[in-house]
Design a protein around this motif. Structure first.
Motif, PDB file in Angstrom:
ATOM      1  N   ALA A   1       0.870  -1.182   0.000  1.00 12.68           N
ATOM      2  CA  ALA A   1       0.000   0.000   0.000  1.00 12.68           C
ATOM      3  C   ALA A   1       0.905   1.229   0.000  1.00 12.68           C
ATOM      4  O   ALA A   1       2.129   1.136  -0.137  1.00 12.68           O
ATOM      5  CB  ALA A   1      -0.914  -0.029   1.222  1.00 12.68           C
ATOM      6  N   TYR A   2       0.312   2.439   0.163  1.00 12.39           N
ATOM      7  CA  TYR A   2       1.091   3.675   0.145  1.00 12.39           C
ATOM      8  C   TYR A   2       2.059   3.723   1.326  1.00 12.39           C
ATOM      9  O   TYR A   2       1.783   3.184   2.401  1.00 12.39           O
ATOM     10  CB  TYR A   2       0.167   4.886   0.213  1.00 12.39           C
ATOM     11  CG  TYR A   2      -0.571   5.156  -1.070  1.00 12.39           C
ATOM     12  CD1 TYR A   2       0.091   5.707  -2.169  1.00 12.39           C
ATOM     13  CD2 TYR A   2      -1.938   4.868  -1.167  1.00 12.39           C
ATOM     14  CE1 TYR A   2      -0.615   5.951  -3.343  1.00 12.39           C
ATOM     15  CE2 TYR A   2      -2.625   5.110  -2.344  1.00 12.39           C
ATOM     16  CZ  TYR A   2      -1.957   5.656  -3.437  1.00 12.39           C
ATOM     17  OH  TYR A   2      -2.624   5.895  -4.599  1.00 12.39           O
ATOM     18  N   PRO A   3       3.220   4.388   1.171  1.00  9.64           N
ATOM     19  CA  PRO A   3       4.132   4.566   2.303  1.00  9.64           C
ATOM     20  C   PRO A   3       3.452   5.339   3.424  1.00  9.64           C
ATOM     21  O   PRO A   3       2.471   6.075   3.219  1.00  9.64           O
ATOM     22  CB  PRO A   3       5.302   5.353   1.701  1.00  9.64           C
ATOM     23  CG  PRO A   3       5.247   5.057   0.248  1.00  9.64           C
ATOM     24  CD  PRO A   3       3.797   4.899  -0.085  1.00  9.64           C
ATOM     25  N   LEU A   4       3.968   5.186   4.613  1.00 10.75           N
ATOM     26  CA  LEU A   4       3.426   5.883   5.774  1.00 10.75           C
ATOM     27  C   LEU A   4       3.634   7.387   5.623  1.00 10.75           C
ATOM     28  O   LEU A   4       4.709   7.848   5.254  1.00 10.75           O
ATOM     29  CB  LEU A   4       4.115   5.394   7.047  1.00 10.75           C
ATOM     30  CG  LEU A   4       4.046   3.888   7.328  1.00 10.75           C
ATOM     31  CD1 LEU A   4       4.796   3.566   8.612  1.00 10.75           C
ATOM     32  CD2 LEU A   4       2.607   3.403   7.395  1.00 10.75           C
ATOM     33  N   GLY A   5       2.573   8.142   5.931  1.00 13.71           N
ATOM     34  CA  GLY A   5       2.650   9.590   5.877  1.00 13.71           C
ATOM     35  C   GLY A   5       2.132  10.183   4.601  1.00 13.71           C
ATOM     36  O   GLY A   5       1.986  11.400   4.505  1.00 13.71           O
ATOM     37  N   VAL A   6       1.833   9.332   3.577  1.00 17.95           N
ATOM     38  CA  VAL A   6       1.335   9.870   2.304  1.00 17.95           C
ATOM     39  C   VAL A   6      -0.121  10.285   2.452  1.00 17.95           C
ATOM     40  O   VAL A   6      -0.521  11.385   2.055  1.00 17.95           O
ATOM     41  CB  VAL A   6       1.511   8.835   1.180  1.00 17.95           C
ATOM     42  CG1 VAL A   6       0.849   9.328  -0.106  1.00 17.95           C
ATOM     43  CG2 VAL A   6       2.975   8.559   0.948  1.00 17.95           C
TER      44      VAL A   6
END
Length: 871
Positions: free
Chosen positions: A780-785
């Motif tokens: 999934a998307y990186p953390l913080g995106v």
């Protein structure tokens, strides 16, 4: 031979040549006024009469245009030299005997009775001679004065040579009544000068009174013009040499292909060169300060009234063949107005200080009067001492002895007295001259001695400020400068300003000044500042050489208007350059002697500036190394602290062989891994990568570790952990602070793995039963995106002998010197070949392969591995 000796020899040679030419030219003019005249002129290529003046001696003798002349004994006139010899002889007898061949072929013996010179001072002939003589003297005087006063200045030297070469355009040195020993070398000089005048004019007026915007762009044009002028000048010299040989040589030369068109092109080339002042005016008139506009207006008006009529006259003579004997009044106005040109130049130079000559005239004449006046005074004193003291005593002693002195004895006494007085003068004069030089601050210096004294002095300095004050004192002892200042980058000063940019303003150079003089020696003026965005600094950065601020501008920018420049009373700025970096500026005010800075002075100052820049650069390097050492110690401490955040040892759990390693690319890395024991047979594994590396990424990694530990204690499920970590990173970091993370929970009893992935490289699963390597492709998307990101989980099972490898992108993106990436395929192949090994051996194998691949190249990113081998 030193540069000064070479310059003096060049100046004396130039002065001798100019003096010789002017002498011959004036003698030719005098002969025109006082000689008896024939009133006829010959063709250039043969001894045939070209023209005969009305009511002249030649016309009264029956000579007509087209008649061929022979010597009195019937021999042909082979050259102009033969005719000149007859003419000089006729000046004594006032009769010119000739044999004339008429166009019908008949020969006649004729005696031309020369007519006496005109006695009317109002005649055009007298006007031409007197006016051209004044122009020659005026141009030669201006040219020699500029050359002697500012020979080391390229622009001034070109201006002096231009005005000297101008004298070759007015009148001729080829008088028939002068000896060929005078007219021949003078003729060569006139041919050379008239060929070079256009080139000197073009080069000079591209720089005077200040450079145009196109000065550098037309460098190729100057070179082409100079080459053309040189070739046409050599061609003209060849024509003059042929004229000296014979009429046949002249005729042969003129019949050569392209000779006549090229000699005509010489006039066009001259016209183009003399028009240079007006081409420059069209450009300068757009970008002028009020001071420049005033002096440009004066000079342009003088040039227009003086030069344009001459240019038009040259065109008229070239295209319409207008002879001065037939149209004498056509020549009056251009010749009468031409002196306005050198006079306007002299006015601009002296009145507006364009070439810095006013200071030389003001202080130099006073110095010359005093220093030479001492010698004159010595001569007067010595004369009276010899006349009224020594010789009366000598004669009196002979009278007392009753002996009459002989001529030989008196001569010996005179020689002895002269030798004695000469010895006294030789002893006194150097000391008097030294005292006068000190009074006028003109002591000679030795550059090597100055640099040696400078090196000795600055070695004793304990900081940069003290070093610069010692430099100023050393330079003042050699050049006697009123003000010496330094403007440096703030980081170079001992106590730099806390902020180099204040309220959004441009960064400032900062420094101080030392003032010198009879009553102000060593006084310090501090708190000086100068903007780094100034066009002056941009110019010094482009052209790192001494820049003369007198006059205050040379390219339309009022450099001298800044308050700091006025406080420093700057006349000369010397850049302090190290490599391509401008460390600061070395400012020098006017000399106490009033003289401008010579080429020798500027060479010395550049050597001083290079020495100072080297020491400043070394001081800056020492400061940087000290700061780097301090930072390195701090980074080592931070690295040790970060290593303490990583697991000290892998957990010991039945059925699991676990190991992890993290190799930061910098002292503080952005990679992270951790293990969490959830039960006797359950283990959580986390591996992440913060964007970038260094201190900021290390801090974010530390934050992530604390948040992860806290969340695992509350809820260890992968989806819950990822959601909480995403909110933590999004709330704590900036938009550029992101983190990839893989979190997995291993259940050894169920032989299952449940994991979630936030943008991290896919882990590899080695299946021992088949020997295959399978990527666990789930992300999934990186953390913080995204603040509300969703992170689903994936489940898979394993068997005994299987291995799972987690890693960061620093491993697969590592590049060697050939710019080849380590790559996923290489990693998969290594895992497939060695996946059955224990975790520690597999880790060693993978890192050894990475080191072999990189060779001497360094990894650009952190490299982290977590390996789990299932038993």
């Amino acid at each position: 031979m030193t540069q000064r000796t070479h310059s003096l020899l060049s100046l004396w040679l130039l002065t001798f040549l100019v003096g010789f030419y002017v002498m011959v030219r004036l003698m030719s003019g005098v002969n025109e006024l006082r000689s008896w005249s024939t009133g006829m002129a010959l063709e250039d290529t043969q001894p045939i009469v070209r023209s005969v003046e009305p009511n002249s001696a030649a016309q009264l003798a029956g000579i007509e245009p087209g008649d061929e002349l022979f010597q009195p004994d019937g021999r042909p006139l082979a050259s102009f030299g033969d005719y000149a010899r007859l003419r000089r002889a006729a000046e004594q007898t006032h009769v010119l005997p000739l044999v004339v061949k008429k166009p019908d072929g008949n020969f006649y013996r004729i005696e031309v009775k020369l007519l006496p010179p005109s006695t009317s001072w109002l005649s055009l002939e007298v006007f031409f001679v007197v006016e051209t003589a004044l122009i020659v003297l005026l141009c030669a005087g201006v040219g020699l004065a500029v050359c002697w006063l500012r020979w080391e200045d390229t622009t001034a030297r070109l201006g002096g040579l231009f005005f000297i070469s101008l004298i070759t355009l007015f009148g001729s040195t080829q008088s028939l009544l002068l000896s060929p020993w005078l007219t021949t070398p003078a003729g060569f000089l006139q041919t050379l000068g008239s060929s070079a005048v256009g080139y000197f004019c073009l080069c000079f007026f591209l720089e005077f009174p200040n450079p145009t915007r196109f000065t550098k762009q037309v460098r190729v044009l100057k070179q082409v013009y100079g080459l053309a002028a040189l070739l046409l000048g050599l061609l003209s010299l060849a024509g003059f040499a042929a004229r000296l040989v014979s009429f046949e040589a002249v005729q042969w030369f003129r019949e050569l292909p392209l000779v006549n068109p090229l000699l005509s092109a010489r006039l066009v080339l001259l016209w183009f060169g003399l028009a240079a002042p007006f081409f420059g005016y069209l450009d300068r008139s757009r970008t002028q300060t009020p001071e420049q506009a005033r002096r440009l207006k004066v000079f342009t008006l003088g040039s227009a009234f003086g030069v344009i009529p001459v240019l038009l006259l040259l065109l008229a003579v070239s295209f319409f063949k207008l002879d001065s004997e037939e149209y004498p009044w056509l020549y009056v106005l251009p010749i009468a107005l031409f002196p306005l040109f050198p006079l306007s130049f002299a006015y601009v130079v002296v009145k507006h200080r364009v070439l810095g000559i006013q200071q030389i005239l003001r202080s130099g004449l006073r110095y010359l009067f005093i220093s030479r006046g001492v010698i004159v005074l010595e001569c007067i004193v010595f004369y009276f001492v010899a006349r009224y003291v020594i010789f009366p005593l000598v004669l009196g002693s002979y009278g007392v002895a009753g002996v009459k002195p002989t001529f030989l004895a008196l001569g010996a006494w005179m020689l002895g007295t002269g030798g004695l007085l000469f010895g006294v003068a030789a002893y006194i004069n150097p000391r008097l001259q030294e005292a006068i030089d000190r009074r006028f601050f003109r002591e000679a210096y030795k550059a090597q001695q100055v640099l040696s004294d400078l090196a000795t002095s600055v070695r004793q300095a304990t900081n940069i400020d003290e070093m610069l004050r010692r430099v100023a004192t050393t330079v003042d002892s050699a050049l006697h400068v009123k003000t010496i200042g330094f403007l440096l980058h703030p980081t170079l000063l001992s106590a730099p300003s806390a902020e180099t940019v204040i309220n959004g303003a441009a960064p400032m150079l900062r420094g101080f000044a030392c003032r010198f003089g009879p009553n102000t020696s060593g006084v310090i003026e501090s708190e000086l500042s100068f903007p780094t965005t100034s066009p002056l600094l941009a110019k010094l950065r482009r052209e790192p050489e001494p820049f003369d601020l007198d006059p205050e501008s040379t390219d339309g920018i009022p450099y001298g208007k800044h308050p700091t420049i006025r406080r420093l009373d700057s006349n000369l700025l010397v850049p302090l350059v190290s490599g391509d970096n401008l460390l600061g500026v070395f400012s020098l005010g006017p000399k106490l002697s009033g003289e401008p800075y010579t080429g020798e002075d500027k060479s010395l100052l550049m050597a001083v500036a290079e020495s100072v820049a080297l020491r400043l650069d070394n001081a800056q390097l020492v400061r940087r190394l000290t700061a780097e050492a301090t930072l390195r110690r701090e980074m080592e401490i931070a690295r040790d602290m970060q290593q303490q955040l990583l697991p000290a040892a892998p957990p010991a759990m039945s059925g699991l062989d676990v190991i992890g390693v993290s190799l930061p690319a910098s002292d503080v890395g952005g990679d992270y891994f951790d293990f969490f024991v959830l039960g006797p047979r359950r283990l959580a594994v986390a591996i992440g990568d913060v964007t970038g590396h260094g201190v900021s990424s290390g801090l974010l990694m530390a934050l992530a570790k604390g948040g992860l530990q806290n969340q695992v204690r509350n809820d260890a499920h992968p989806s819950s952990v990822m959601t909480a970590m995403n909110q933590l990173i999004a709330a704590s970091g900036s938009k550029r602070d992101l983190m990839t993370l893989t979190y997995a929970v291993i259940d050894a009893d169920a032989q299952s793995i449940e994991l979630a992935n936030a943008g991290h490289p896919f882990a590899y699963h080695y299946q021992s039963a088949t020997g295959r390597v399978v990527a666990i492709e789930y992300s999934a998307y990186p953390l913080g995106v995204r603040t509300n990101g969703h992170y689903p989980t994936q489940q898979l099972t394993y068997q005994a002998g299987d291995t799972v490898v987690f890693y960061t992108d620093g491993l697969v993106e590592a590049r060697n010197h050939q710019n080849e990436a380590f790559g996923f395929e290489r990693l998969e192949a290594l895992i497939a070949q060695h996946g059955a090994l224990p975790a520690a051996e597999l880790r060693a194998t993978l890192l050894a392969a990475l080191r072999a691949f990189l060779g001497e190249a360094a990894a650009e990113d952190d490299v982290t591995l977590v390996i789990i081998h299932f038993g």
